[in-house]
Design a protein around this motif. Sequence first.
Motif, short mmCIF file in Angstrom:
data_model
loop_
_atom_site.label_atom_id
_atom_site.label_comp_id
_atom_site.label_asym_id
_atom_site.label_seq_id
_atom_site.Cartn_x
_atom_site.Cartn_y
_atom_site.Cartn_z
N PRO A 1 0.81 -1.23 0.00
CA PRO A 1 0.00 0.00 0.00
C PRO A 1 0.84 1.27 0.00
CG PRO A 1 -0.87 -1.59 1.57
CD PRO A 1 0.44 -2.14 1.10
N ARG A 2 2.04 1.19 0.59
CA ARG A 2 2.90 2.38 0.64
C ARG A 2 3.40 2.77 -0.74
NH1 ARG A 2 7.02 0.10 5.01
NH2 ARG A 2 6.73 -1.65 3.56
N GLY A 3 3.27 1.85 -1.72
CA GLY A 3 3.74 2.15 -3.06
C GLY A 3 2.68 2.77 -3.96
N LEU A 4 1.43 2.87 -3.49
CA LEU A 4 0.36 3.39 -4.34
C LEU A 4 0.56 4.88 -4.62
CD1 LEU A 4 -2.33 3.17 -5.82
CD2 LEU A 4 -3.49 3.53 -3.63
N ARG A 5 0.51 5.23 -5.89
CA ARG A 5 0.57 6.62 -6.32
C ARG A 5 -0.69 6.92 -7.12
NH1 ARG A 5 4.20 5.53 -3.45
NH2 ARG A 5 6.44 5.87 -3.77
N LEU A 6 -1.33 8.02 -6.80
CA LEU A 6 -2.53 8.44 -7.53
C LEU A 6 -2.44 9.93 -7.81
CD1 LEU A 6 -5.50 6.63 -5.73
CD2 LEU A 6 -4.61 6.14 -8.00
N PRO A 7 -3.05 10.36 -8.92
CA PRO A 7 -3.13 11.81 -9.14
C PRO A 7 -3.94 12.47 -8.02
CG PRO A 7 -3.68 10.60 -11.14
CD PRO A 7 -3.63 9.60 -10.02
N ALA A 8 -3.73 13.74 -7.83
CA ALA A 8 -4.50 14.47 -6.83
C ALA A 8 -5.99 14.33 -7.10
CB ALA A 8 -4.10 15.94 -6.85
N ARG A 9 -6.76 14.16 -6.05
CA ARG A 9 -8.20 13.93 -6.20
C ARG A 9 -8.87 15.07 -6.96
NH1 ARG A 9 -13.06 15.06 -3.82
NH2 ARG A 9 -14.60 13.36 -3.85
N GLU A 10 -8.36 16.29 -6.79
CA GLU A 10 -9.00 17.44 -7.42
C GLU A 10 -9.01 17.34 -8.95
OE1 GLU A 10 -6.53 17.65 -5.18
OE2 GLU A 10 -7.82 18.08 -3.46
N SER A 11 -8.09 16.56 -9.51
CA SER A 11 -8.02 16.47 -10.96
C SER A 11 -9.19 15.70 -11.55
CB SER A 11 -6.70 15.82 -11.40
OG SER A 11 -6.63 14.49 -10.91
N ASP A 12 -9.72 14.71 -10.81
CA ASP A 12 -10.86 13.92 -11.30
C ASP A 12 -11.48 13.20 -10.10
OD1 ASP A 12 -12.68 12.25 -12.56
OD2 ASP A 12 -11.35 11.80 -14.24
N PRO A 13 -12.27 13.91 -9.30
CA PRO A 13 -12.83 13.30 -8.08
C PRO A 13 -13.63 12.02 -8.33
CG PRO A 13 -13.11 15.67 -8.03
CD PRO A 13 -12.63 15.33 -9.41
N PRO A 14 -14.54 11.96 -9.34
CA PRO A 14 -15.30 10.72 -9.52
C PRO A 14 -14.42 9.51 -9.80
CG PRO A 14 -16.33 12.51 -10.72
CD PRO A 14 -15.01 13.01 -10.27
N LEU A 15 -13.43 9.67 -10.69
CA LEU A 15 -12.56 8.54 -11.01
C LEU A 15 -11.68 8.18 -9.82
CD1 LEU A 15 -11.40 6.47 -12.92
CD2 LEU A 15 -9.87 8.24 -13.82
N HIS A 16 -11.14 9.15 -9.14
CA HIS A 16 -10.31 8.91 -7.96
C HIS A 16 -11.06 8.06 -6.95
CE1 HIS A 16 -8.35 9.82 -4.07
NE2 HIS A 16 -7.26 10.07 -4.77
N ASP A 17 -12.30 8.46 -6.63
CA ASP A 17 -13.09 7.74 -5.64
C ASP A 17 -13.48 6.35 -6.14
OD1 ASP A 17 -12.84 10.02 -4.15
OD2 ASP A 17 -14.90 10.71 -4.46
N ALA A 18 -13.78 6.24 -7.44
CA ALA A 18 -14.18 4.94 -7.99
C ALA A 18 -13.03 3.95 -7.96
CB ALA A 18 -14.68 5.11 -9.42
N LEU A 19 -11.82 4.41 -8.25
CA LEU A 19 -10.66 3.51 -8.22
C LEU A 19 -10.40 2.99 -6.81
CD1 LEU A 19 -8.23 5.43 -10.60
CD2 LEU A 19 -9.37 3.25 -11.07
N LEU A 20 -10.50 3.87 -5.82
CA LEU A 20 -10.26 3.44 -4.45
C LEU A 20 -11.40 2.59 -3.91
CD1 LEU A 20 -8.56 6.56 -2.84
CD2 LEU A 20 -7.52 4.48 -3.72
N ALA A 21 -12.60 2.76 -4.46
CA ALA A 21 -13.71 1.87 -4.08
C ALA A 21 -13.52 0.49 -4.69
CB ALA A 21 -15.04 2.48 -4.52
N ALA A 22 -12.98 0.45 -5.92
CA ALA A 22 -12.77 -0.83 -6.60
C ALA A 22 -11.62 -1.62 -6.01
CB ALA A 22 -12.53 -0.59 -8.10
N VAL A 23 -10.58 -0.90 -5.60
CA VAL A 23 -9.40 -1.54 -5.00
C VAL A 23 -9.17 -0.83 -3.67
CG1 VAL A 23 -6.97 -2.12 -5.28
CG2 VAL A 23 -8.45 -1.96 -7.29
N PRO A 24 -9.84 -1.29 -2.61
CA PRO A 24 -9.85 -0.54 -1.35
C PRO A 24 -8.50 -0.57 -0.64
CG PRO A 24 -11.01 -2.63 -1.09
CD PRO A 24 -10.68 -2.50 -2.55
N VAL A 25 -7.76 0.50 -0.79
CA VAL A 25 -6.49 0.67 -0.10
C VAL A 25 -6.30 2.17 0.13
CG1 VAL A 25 -5.24 0.72 -2.29
CG2 VAL A 25 -4.00 0.23 -0.18
#
Length: 282
Positions: free
Chosen positions: A183-207
Motif C-alpha cells: 500500500p505504501r507504493g500506491l501513487r494516484l493523481p491528486a483527487r481534485e483532478s478527477d474526483p469521480p474517477l479517484h473515488d471509484a478507483l479506491l472503491a474498486a481496490v480498497p487501499v
Amino acid sequence: MELRALHYFVTVAEELHFGRAAQRLNIVQSAVSQQISRLERELGVQLLQRTSRRVRLTPAGARVLDAARETLATAARVRVVAGEPAAALRIGTASCAMWRLDRALERLRVSERPAEPELVDLPVAARLAAVRDGELDVALVRGVIASSAVTVARAWSEPVHAVLARDHAAASEPAVGLRHLDPRGLRLPARESDPPLHDALLAAVPVAPVRRPAGDLSNVLFEVGRDPEAWTLMPAEQLAGFRSERLLHVPFDPPATVDSHVVTSLATPESCVASYVAAFAD
C-alpha cells in the motif's frame, strides 16, 4: 424494404442479443423480432440463427450486415443533402482517446437521426458545469456522480488494471491482488483532478494511499516508472494502446471494475439519453 428494418437488423447483429438490441433501440423486444422476421421474408434468406442461448449471424447475415451499414450511412447522407443537416452533438470528454469513443461516434453518425459529434476536452468539473449550463449536450465521466443538477446514466463498466514498473516484484504475474502490492507504493493523481474517477478507483481496490498525491497522471507514471515498489491504478480502456519501455499493466484478481456514465442536462428527453447510452454501451 424499410430503413427501420435494416437499422434493427444492424443493432441485433452488433449486440447478438434481441433483448439488449431492444433496450438500445428503446422499443419492445417483440417489435425487433417482427421487423427481423419480415426482413428475412423479404430477402428470402435467414439472417440470424436463434437458439434459447445465443444469436449468431448466418453467412448470408454477415454479407447483408455490411450492405445494411452502407445503406444506412447513404441514407444519412441523403438526409443532409435534402436539407436535414446532421444535428451537432457536443460531447465533453477527457483528452485520452478510447476505442469505445470511436465506435460510439460512428454509431451516432449512422443512427436514424444522424448526429455530427464535436468533441470538447474539458476537466471533469468543467464538463459537468457545461452540461448543466447547456454548453455541452453530453459528457462522459468515469466514476460515481451524485448531482441533482444533471441526468446521470450508467453506460459501461471496465476493468481496473495495476500499472507497475517492469522491475516490480509482481511484474511477471498474469494478475495481481493486494497481496502482491505494498500500500505504501500506491501513487494516484491528486483527487481534485478527477474526483469521480479517484473515488471509484479506491472503491474498486480498497487501499488507503500513504503517500501524498503525485500531481497529474504524467507525474504519477513517471514516479511509478522509476520506483520498483510503486504502482498506480487506471481503467483498462484508458490503457488501450499503452506502450512503455519502463511500465506494464496487469488486471486485478479478483477483478475490479469502474462504471462510466453519460451525463446530460435535465431537459434532455429520455429517448435521447437512451440513444446516447446505447451508443457507448457494450
